[in-house]
Design a protein around this motif. Structure first.
Motif, short mmCIF file in Angstrom:
data_model
loop_
_atom_site.label_atom_id
_atom_site.label_comp_id
_atom_site.label_asym_id
_atom_site.label_seq_id
_atom_site.Cartn_x
_atom_site.Cartn_y
_atom_site.Cartn_z
N ARG A 88 12.42 15.34 7.90
CA ARG A 88 11.94 16.65 9.08
C ARG A 88 10.99 16.59 9.70
N PRO A 89 10.33 17.07 10.96
CA PRO A 89 9.78 16.63 11.82
C PRO A 89 8.40 15.45 11.41
N TYR A 90 8.30 14.37 11.58
CA TYR A 90 7.12 14.12 11.36
C TYR A 90 7.30 13.24 9.45
N GLY A 91 8.43 13.44 9.19
CA GLY A 91 8.63 12.71 8.23
C GLY A 91 8.60 11.04 7.91
N GLY A 92 7.02 10.99 6.78
CA GLY A 92 6.75 10.08 6.57
C GLY A 92 5.69 9.64 7.40
N TYR A 93 5.47 10.32 7.77
CA TYR A 93 3.86 10.03 9.03
C TYR A 93 2.56 11.24 8.63
N LEU A 94 3.03 12.40 8.82
CA LEU A 94 2.46 13.79 8.20
C LEU A 94 3.04 13.99 6.65
N ASP A 95 2.19 14.59 6.00
CA ASP A 95 2.63 15.40 4.59
C ASP A 95 2.75 16.78 4.99
N HIS A 96 3.06 17.79 3.89
CA HIS A 96 3.84 19.08 4.35
C HIS A 96 2.26 19.91 4.22
N LYS A 97 1.62 19.92 4.22
CA LYS A 97 0.56 21.02 4.30
C LYS A 97 0.15 20.98 5.47
N CYS A 98 -0.29 19.21 6.31
CA CYS A 98 -1.19 19.33 7.89
C CYS A 98 0.19 19.26 9.10
N ASN B 118 0.89 -0.96 -0.18
CA ASN B 118 0.26 -0.05 0.67
C ASN B 118 0.47 1.45 -0.07
N ILE B 119 0.65 2.22 -0.31
CA ILE B 119 1.21 3.26 -0.71
C ILE B 119 0.53 4.18 1.05
N ALA B 120 2.06 5.05 1.81
CA ALA B 120 2.23 5.46 2.93
C ALA B 120 1.14 6.63 2.64
N LYS B 121 0.39 6.65 3.06
CA LYS B 121 -0.51 7.81 3.70
C LYS B 121 -0.74 8.65 4.74
N CYS B 122 -1.08 9.50 4.47
CA CYS B 122 -1.36 10.95 5.61
C CYS B 122 -1.65 10.21 7.58
N ALA B 123 -1.05 10.66 8.00
CA ALA B 123 -2.09 10.48 9.44
C ALA B 123 -3.59 10.97 9.71
N LEU B 124 -3.26 12.30 9.13
CA LEU B 124 -4.53 13.10 9.44
C LEU B 124 -5.57 13.01 8.65
N CYS B 125 -5.71 13.53 7.19
CA CYS B 125 -5.61 13.83 5.87
C CYS B 125 -5.97 12.75 5.29
N VAL C 214 8.15 9.16 -0.32
CA VAL C 214 8.03 7.50 0.55
C VAL C 214 8.18 6.44 -0.51
N PRO C 215 9.65 5.91 -0.76
CA PRO C 215 8.70 4.97 -1.63
C PRO C 215 7.71 3.49 -1.74
N ASN C 216 7.02 3.46 -2.02
CA ASN C 216 5.93 2.50 -2.36
C ASN C 216 7.28 0.42 -2.55
N LEU C 217 7.72 0.15 -1.55
CA LEU C 217 8.21 -0.67 -1.32
C LEU C 217 8.24 -1.64 -0.76
N LYS D 293 18.21 5.18 5.84
CA LYS D 293 16.93 6.06 6.89
C LYS D 293 16.65 7.60 5.18
N SER D 294 17.51 8.04 4.95
CA SER D 294 17.96 9.30 4.40
C SER D 294 16.31 8.88 3.21
N SER D 295 16.40 8.21 2.04
CA SER D 295 15.73 7.65 1.50
C SER D 295 14.47 6.47 1.76
N LYS D 296 13.90 6.63 3.48
CA LYS D 296 13.17 5.74 3.92
C LYS D 296 12.00 6.85 3.64
N ARG D 297 12.21 8.32 4.17
CA ARG D 297 10.96 9.02 4.40
C ARG D 297 11.87 10.30 4.68
N PRO D 298 11.27 11.76 3.96
CA PRO D 298 11.71 12.97 4.01
C PRO D 298 12.25 13.31 5.50
#
Length: 88
Positions: free
Chosen positions: A64-74, A30-37, A44-47, A57-62
């Motif tokens: 930044r704080p909450y990288g790989g958990y929240l999208d930039h807007k949230c 499944n594609i990684a999704k934001c926890a809020l929206c 985040v790669p779809n592997l 670790k640097s290529s698993k997620r962005p």
């Protein structure tokens, strides 16, 4: 070599001869999704987990704080709310 298994996905393919052949493919994760929206997370790669573990670790997620958990807007909304709460 593809074998029948519940871990594989059954796909029907039409051959050039006109008959329908059954192929068995690996299931896509499944594609990684934001926890809020629930929107798709970029960066985040779809592997599958096995291949994801081998990545650095640097290529698993962005990075930044909450990288790989929240999208930039949230994340932007969260930071703005925290700053406004701290201002009072």
């Amino acid at each position: 070599m593809n074998v029948r298994s519940r871990t594989k996905r059954l796909v029907l393919r039409k051959t050039p001869g006109g008959r329908i052949a059954i192929h068995y493919e690996k299931r896509r994760p499944n594609i990684a999704k934001c926890a809020l929206c629930k929107s798709e997370l970029r960066g985040v790669p779809n592997l599958p987990p096995v291949k994801m573990r081998k990545l650095p670790k640097s290529s698993k997620r962005p990075n930044r704080p909450y990288g790989g958990y929240l999208d930039h807007k949230c994340l932007e909304k969260l930071i703005k709310m925290a700053v406004r709460e701290g201002a009072h």
